[in-house]
Design an enzyme around this catalytic site. Structure first.
Site, mmCIF file in Angstrom:
data_model
loop_
_atom_site.group_PDB
_atom_site.id
_atom_site.type_symbol
_atom_site.label_atom_id
_atom_site.label_comp_id
_atom_site.label_asym_id
_atom_site.label_seq_id
_atom_site.Cartn_x
_atom_site.Cartn_y
_atom_site.Cartn_z
ATOM 1 N N LYS A 1 0.810 -1.230 0.000
ATOM 2 C CA LYS A 1 0.000 0.000 0.000
ATOM 3 C C LYS A 1 0.838 1.271 0.000
ATOM 4 O O LYS A 1 0.397 2.282 -0.538
ATOM 5 C CB LYS A 1 -0.956 -0.005 1.190
ATOM 6 C CG LYS A 1 -0.288 0.139 2.532
ATOM 7 C CD LYS A 1 -1.287 -0.094 3.653
ATOM 8 C CE LYS A 1 -0.641 0.132 4.990
ATOM 9 N NZ LYS A 1 -1.321 -0.547 6.086
ATOM 10 N N ARG B 1 -7.669 -0.225 16.965
ATOM 11 C CA ARG B 1 -8.114 -0.003 15.596
ATOM 12 C C ARG B 1 -9.046 -1.174 15.314
ATOM 13 O O ARG B 1 -10.004 -1.345 16.047
ATOM 14 C CB ARG B 1 -6.927 0.126 14.608
ATOM 15 C CG ARG B 1 -7.354 0.897 13.342
ATOM 16 C CD ARG B 1 -6.211 1.112 12.361
ATOM 17 N NE ARG B 1 -5.853 -0.117 11.634
ATOM 18 C CZ ARG B 1 -4.911 -0.172 10.685
ATOM 19 N NH1 ARG B 1 -4.242 0.911 10.343
ATOM 20 N NH2 ARG B 1 -4.649 -1.303 10.069
HETATM 21 C C1 LIG Z 1 -0.504 -1.253 6.692
HETATM 22 C C2 LIG Z 1 -0.786 -2.555 7.301
HETATM 23 C C3 LIG Z 1 0.258 -3.475 7.472
HETATM 24 C C4 LIG Z 1 1.698 -3.187 7.100
HETATM 25 O O1 LIG Z 1 2.228 -2.193 7.899
HETATM 26 P P1 LIG Z 1 3.821 -1.855 7.869
HETATM 27 O O2 LIG Z 1 4.012 -1.013 9.058
HETATM 28 O O3 LIG Z 1 4.060 -1.119 6.590
HETATM 29 O O4 LIG Z 1 4.533 -3.139 7.910
HETATM 30 C C5 LIG Z 1 -0.062 -4.704 8.021
HETATM 31 N N1 LIG Z 1 -1.321 -5.002 8.391
HETATM 32 C C6 LIG Z 1 -2.349 -4.145 8.240
HETATM 33 C C7 LIG Z 1 -3.706 -4.535 8.687
HETATM 34 C C8 LIG Z 1 -2.114 -2.873 7.701
HETATM 35 O O5 LIG Z 1 -3.128 -2.026 7.563
#
Ligand SMILES: *Cc1c(COP(=O)(O)O)cnc(C)c1O
Length: 358
Positions: free
Chosen positions: A37, A130
Site C-alpha cells: 500500500k 483499531r
Molecule cells: C498497513 C498494514 C500493514 C503493514 O504495515 P507496515 O508497518 O508497513 O509493515 C499490516 N497489516 C495491516 C492490517 C495494515 O493495515
C-alpha cells in the site's frame, strides 16, 4: 533522468531487503505477506517483493490489488472490506482481514454466487483500538463463521502500533496464541494462519521473542525502508535508501532567518515561530506539502538543514554545506514512511524505477 521532482526507486535494494526479511522469517516457520500500500501497488515493486521471496501480497485498497491481478500469488485485502465493494473483494482478493459478521456473511454469499470460497483472517483487537473483535465475543463469532459455506476461516490475526501505538510483545501476542488454542479445542479445528502483525513485530524476530505459534507477518515498511516500527531501528543487512526523493533548486539567496513584519498564520493556519540566526544561505526547492510530508524527509547532504515549506515550496538552509550549490541543482533526500506514501501518490512527482540487474 532529469524530470523533477522525482522519487528514485531501486528495485534491487527492495529485492535484497525482501530476501533478507523473508529468509529470517521462513527460518522460523513464518510466511511473509509483502504489503504494497505504501507504493500504491506499483506492479514492478510488487514483482521485486515476489522475487525477494514473499509468499503473498497484501494491500489495504482493492484498487491496488486490481493492479496486481496478473501476478500469480495469493493476495490479501488488509483493510476491512466495504460491503459496497464485496463483489470486487471476492474477485481480486483471495483472503481478507475481517471483524464484522455482517460483512463476512455477505462475503460468503458473494463467494457462493461466484462458485468460489473466500478465505478470511479474523482480526482480534489486543488493545491498539483499531480493527478487531474483542476477546469476549470470539467464540460466538467463530461459531457463526464456521457455519458459512462460502468462507474458509484461516485463523486469527492482529494489528498493533497503528493507532494506539501499542507495541507487540510476548504477552499480547501470547494472548492471541492462547485464543487460537481455545478455539481449536472448542471447535476441533486447526487454523492455518496466525498473523502476528506488521513491521512493528519485527523486533521480536531479531530478539528471538516471537511466539513460535505465530506463522505469518504482514510487512511493508520493514521491507521498503529497512526499518522496524516499534522503536524505529534499522534492520541489519537491509538498505534504508531504496527510495530517494530528488527536488530542484529554484532560488538560492542570502536571507535573514527572521521574517520581517507582524507574524500571522502561515498557509496552513499555524502560527510559526522563528529563531534569529542572522543571515543564512537559503534555497527553495520546487516541491511542497502537496507532494511530500516534509518532516519525513532527511537530506542526504548532512550539512543541509530542512527549514520548512508550503504547498509547493520546500525551504532548505545550505549555509553549512561544503558543496557549492547553484540554481538548477538537484537535492536528494532519504524518505520516511509518510513521505513515501505521499510521493508515490502525488501526480506531480515522477516515479523513476531503477532496475540494475535487468
Ligand atoms: C498497513 C498494514 C500493514 C503493514 O504495515 P507496515 O508497518 O508497513 O509493515 C499490516 N497489516 C495491516 C492490517 C495494515 O493495515
Amino acid at each position: 533522468m532529469s524530470l523533477c521532482p522525482r522519487i528514485n526507486i531501486d528495485l534491487e535494494k527492495i529485492r535484497h531487503n525482501a530476501r533478507t526479511l523473508t529468509e529470517c522469517c521462513n527460518h522460523l516457520g513464518i510466511q511473509v505477506a509483502g504489503v504494497t500500500k505504501a507504493f500504491s501497488g506499483t506492479p514492478e515493486i510488487a514483482a521485486a517483493f515476489i522475487e525477494g521471496g514473499v509468499s503473498m501480497l497484501a494491500d489495504s485498497r482493492i484498487e491496488n490489488l486490481k493492479k496486481l491481478n496478473h501476478l500469480e500469488i495469493p493476495k490479501i485485502l488488509l483493510r476491512l472490506p466495504m460491503i459496497s465493494q464485496i463483489g470486487e473483494v471476492v474477485q481480486y482478493a483471495d483472503i481478507s482481514l475481517n471483524s464484522e459478521l455482517k460483512t463476512i456473511e455477505k462475503l460468503s454469499a458473494e463467494a457462493l454466487r461466484k462458485k468460489k470460497k473466500h478465505q478470511i483472517i479474523l482480526m482480534v483487537d489486543l488493545g491498539d483500538l483499531r480493527e478487531g473483535i474483542l476477546e469476549e465475543n470470539l467464540l460466538e463469532i467463530v461459531g457463526r463463521i464456521l457455519k458459512l459455506e462460502g468462507i474458509i476461516l484461516m485463523g486469527l490475526g492482529t494489528n498493533l502500533t497503528c493507532y494506539g501505538g501499542v507495541i507487540p510483545n510476548k504477552k499480547n501476542l501470547g494472548r492471541l496464541v492462547k485464543m487460537t488454542k481455545t478455539i481449536e479445542k472448542e471447535f476441533k479445528i486447526k487454523f492455518k494462519v496466525l498473523s502476528g502483525g506488521n513491521s512493528s513485530s519485527w523486533y521480536l524476530i531479531e530478539n528471538g521473542d516471537m511466539p513460535k505459534e505465530i506463522n505469518h507477518l504482514r510487512l511493508g515498511e520493514a521491507i521498503l525502508l529497512g526499518r522496524e516500527t516499534a522503536f524505529g531501528n534499522t534492520i541489519p543487512n537491509t538498505y534504508q535508501d531504496a527510495f530517494i526523493f530528488t527536488a530542484e533548486i529554484i532560488e538560492l539567496k542570502e536571507k535573514p532567518s527572521l521574517p520581517m513584519g507582524e507574524i500571522g498564520m502561515d498557509a496552513f493556519g499555524n502560527k510559526p515561530h522563528f529563531e534569529d540566526r542572522g543571515i543564512r544561505k537559503r534555497g527553495i526547492l520546487a516541491a511542497g506539502k502537496q507532494d511530500v510530508v516534509i518532516e519525513s524527509l532527511t537530506p542526504i547532504d548532512e550539512d543541509i538543514e530542512l527549514v520548512g515549506g508550503s504547498s509547493d515550496h520546500l525551504l532548505i538552509d545550505i549555509t553549512n554545506s561544503k558543496k557549492k550549490y547553484e540554481v538548477g541543482d538537484q537535492i536528494d533526500f532519504y524518505v520516511g514512511y509518510g513521505a513515501l506514501l505521499q510521493l508515490i501518490t502525488s501526480e506531480y512527482v515522477c516515479k523513476n524505477i531503477i532496475n540494475y540487474s535487468n
